[in-house]
Design a protein around this motif. Structure first.
Motif, PDB file in Angstrom:
ATOM      1  N   LEU A 108       0.829  -1.206   0.000  1.00  0.00           N
ATOM      2  CA  LEU A 108       0.000   0.000   0.000  1.00  0.00           C
ATOM      3  C   LEU A 108       0.864   1.257   0.000  1.00  0.00           C
ATOM      4  O   LEU A 108       0.560   2.238  -0.683  1.00  0.00           O
ATOM      5  N   ARG A 109       1.961   1.225   0.740  1.00  0.00           N
ATOM      6  CA  ARG A 109       2.856   2.380   0.831  1.00  0.00           C
ATOM      7  C   ARG A 109       3.965   2.356  -0.218  1.00  0.00           C
ATOM      8  O   ARG A 109       4.775   3.280  -0.298  1.00  0.00           O
ATOM      9  N   GLY A 110       4.054   1.280  -0.997  1.00  0.00           N
ATOM     10  CA  GLY A 110       5.124   1.167  -1.990  1.00  0.00           C
ATOM     11  C   GLY A 110       6.498   1.007  -1.365  1.00  0.00           C
ATOM     12  O   GLY A 110       7.493   1.506  -1.889  1.00  0.00           O
ATOM     13  N   VAL A 111       6.556   0.295  -0.250  1.00  0.00           N
ATOM     14  CA  VAL A 111       7.813   0.117   0.477  1.00  0.00           C
ATOM     15  C   VAL A 111       8.425  -1.236   0.104  1.00  0.00           C
ATOM     16  O   VAL A 111       7.763  -2.266   0.192  1.00  0.00           O
ATOM     17  N   LYS A 112       9.695  -1.215  -0.287  1.00  0.00           N
ATOM     18  CA  LYS A 112      10.393  -2.459  -0.595  1.00  0.00           C
ATOM     19  C   LYS A 112      10.860  -3.133   0.687  1.00  0.00           C
ATOM     20  O   LYS A 112      11.397  -2.480   1.588  1.00  0.00           O
ATOM     21  N   ALA A 113      10.668  -4.433   0.756  1.00  0.00           N
ATOM     22  CA  ALA A 113      11.186  -5.210   1.884  1.00  0.00           C
ATOM     23  C   ALA A 113      11.400  -6.645   1.428  1.00  0.00           C
ATOM     24  O   ALA A 113      10.712  -7.143   0.529  1.00  0.00           O
TER      25      ALA A 113
END
Length: 491
Positions: A130-135
């Motif tokens: 949703l936040r476009g965060v890579k992990a």
């Protein structure tokens, strides 16, 4: 190895406020104890702040990680976890991030101390997207303390590569040689993954080389080369020039890093290099690559990038080879067919003029470049480090921007066979299961160039995760016979 980052990973446990905070704290302590028991203390840091629902606490944890020198992060769901603040933690942290979660320890915990992190991982992954965060999320991210300790350890080489890329500058010299359009290098994707590039003229390099004429350090470098080459020092007359060139590159690196910490080089090596410099740079390329500063041939920018990724993952020398020639049928029949479980099409030879580190070559010998010497005086083609590559496990791989700016990659594990090549250059007989199909439906179908990076060992799992993390749209691998490629004719 120089030029390679060191990873210090902070472990932060998260907790949802409707679950006991002690559940996350105790599970974090058990995880850290398990890791230290298996792998020691030097790579990790236990953050004492347990995040609940508070964004403020997330920021406090990031400040604590920064203060303690952490450049990678494990977000550990000791219970269900707060999906907003745990995702914010990943978003605001400056470095690669992984998520894993605690399994329930035993039946007795189910009555009152159930953590539900199995469920919480789903919410965490949803909010990351949703936040476009890579992990990085492992293949199966939920387990007990010992299992999650292994997951963290597997993440370290991935994190090391990501950290390196974010602080990497590629220095190139000159345009690609004519007819090497395959080594195209659209720079947009370099910027997308955080890599800087400095493109220079060959004339700039030539001028800087002559500024090192008579450099007092040359004699010491020559001695080091003589020690490394030993009986293989068959061209002693060229060592002073090679030492001068090595110092030229090292000084250029030091003076041109700019805002970046790490450097690799895409160098020019023909057609005018030999006649103007008076040698070929292969041996110097091999020496720098062996120190952790990859130098690719033929201004192959994405080849240098790929080599650097492999050096970070393996913490060892890598090389760049042409996927070069088929194994002769008589050699296959005599040396391979009855000794190894490989089909003829599983085999090929990987070759380059002499750019592979001496530690990876059998009986390394300084020679001249035979192909170039067909049209040039032999004396200006001296400088290759030749010999059969040492047998053992390898990973063939590459990250490449296509001409139309898509990021593709491939990874294939195999081995170098202990078979004498009876050929010239730095060369080896390679075997990769289902190489024939991989060659056709990954390499040819996706327009990969003839250069492939080679890591000496099986590092496919980590490399695959690095390519996923940086956003490769397509990652090819040597699929088994039971898994057809999309372009493979079923008949």
């Amino acid at each position: 190895m120089q030029n390679i980052p060191q990873v210090k990973l902070g472990i932060v446990a998260v907790s949802r406020d409707c679950f006991p905070e002690s559940l996350s704290v105790n599970r974090r302590k058990a995880l850290v104890a398990a890791y230290e028991s298996k792998y020691g203390k030097k790579d990790i840091y236990e953050c004492p702040i347990c995040i609940v629902e508070s964004e403020v606490q997330a920021m406090e944890a990031i400040a604590d990680l920064s203060k303690n020198g952490c450049n990678a992060l494990c977000v550990y769901l000791g219970n269900f976890g707060p999906e907003i603040s745990e995702t914010l933690l990943a978003q605001k942290f400056d470095g690669p991030v992984m998520f894993c979660a605690a399994a329930e320890e035993n039946t007795a915990t189910l009555s009152s101390d159930r953590g539900d992190a199995y469920c919480g991982m789903l919410n965490a992954s949803y909010n990351l997207k949703l936040r476009g965060v890579k992990a990085y999320i492992p293949e199966y991210p939920v387990g007990d303390a010992a299992y999650c300790a292994d997951l963290i350890h597997e993440f370290l080489p991935v994190a090391r590569a990501i950290i390196g890329l974010h602080s990497l500058k590629i220095i190139s010299f000159g345009p690609r040689p004519q007819n090497f359009l395959a080594c195209n290098a659209p720079i947009k994707q370099l910027y997308n993954i955080g890599v800087e590039i400095e493109e220079n003229s060959e004339l700039d390099l030539f001028e800087y080389f002559h500024k090192h004429d008579g450099d007092k350090r040359i004699a010491d470098v020559v001695k080091d080369m003589e020690k490394e080459l030993g009986k293989g020092n068959k061209k002693p007359e060229i060592l002073e020039k090679l030492a001068q060139y090595e110092l030229t590159l090292l000084d250029w690196i030091e003076n041109h890093k700019g805002s970046k910490k790490y450097v690799c080089i895409a160098g020019k090596c023909w057609p005018a290099f030999q006649t103007q410099f008076g040698f070929v740079p292969c041996y110097v390329n091999s020496r720098l690559t062996g120190k952790g500063i990859p130098v690719s041939c033929e201004v192959d920018i994405y080849g240098a990038l790929s080599e650097y990724i492999g050096a970070c993952v393996s913490q060892d020398a890598v090389t760049l080879l042409d996927i070069n020639n088929s194994v002769p049928k008589d050699m296959y029949d005599k040396e391979i067919a009855k000794k190894y479980n490989y089909a003829f099409t599983d085999t090929f030879m990987g070759f380059h003029c002499g750019n592979t580190c001496s530690t990876k070559v059998c009986n390394p010998t300084m020679k001249y470049q035979k192909i170039m010497a067909r049209s040039l005086p032999v004396e200006v083609t001296n400088g290759t480090l030749e010999g059969d590559l040492q047998p053992g496990d390898i990973t063939f791989y590459r990250l490449q921007s296509t001409a139309d700016n898509h990021l593709y990659a491939y990874v294939a594990q195999g081995e170098i066979l202990p078979v004498k090549t009876q050929s010239f250059g730095g060369i080896g007989v390679f075997a990769i299961n289902e190489m024939g199909r991989f060659y056709r439906h990954v390499l040819i179908e996706n327009g990969f160039p003839h250069h492939g990076a080679v890591a000496f060992g099986h590092y496919g799992k980590a490399l695959y995760e690095v390519f996923k993390y940086v956003g490769a749209e397509n990652i090819g691998y040597n699929q088994p016979k039971t898994v057809p490629y999309k372009t493979e004719n079923p008949f």
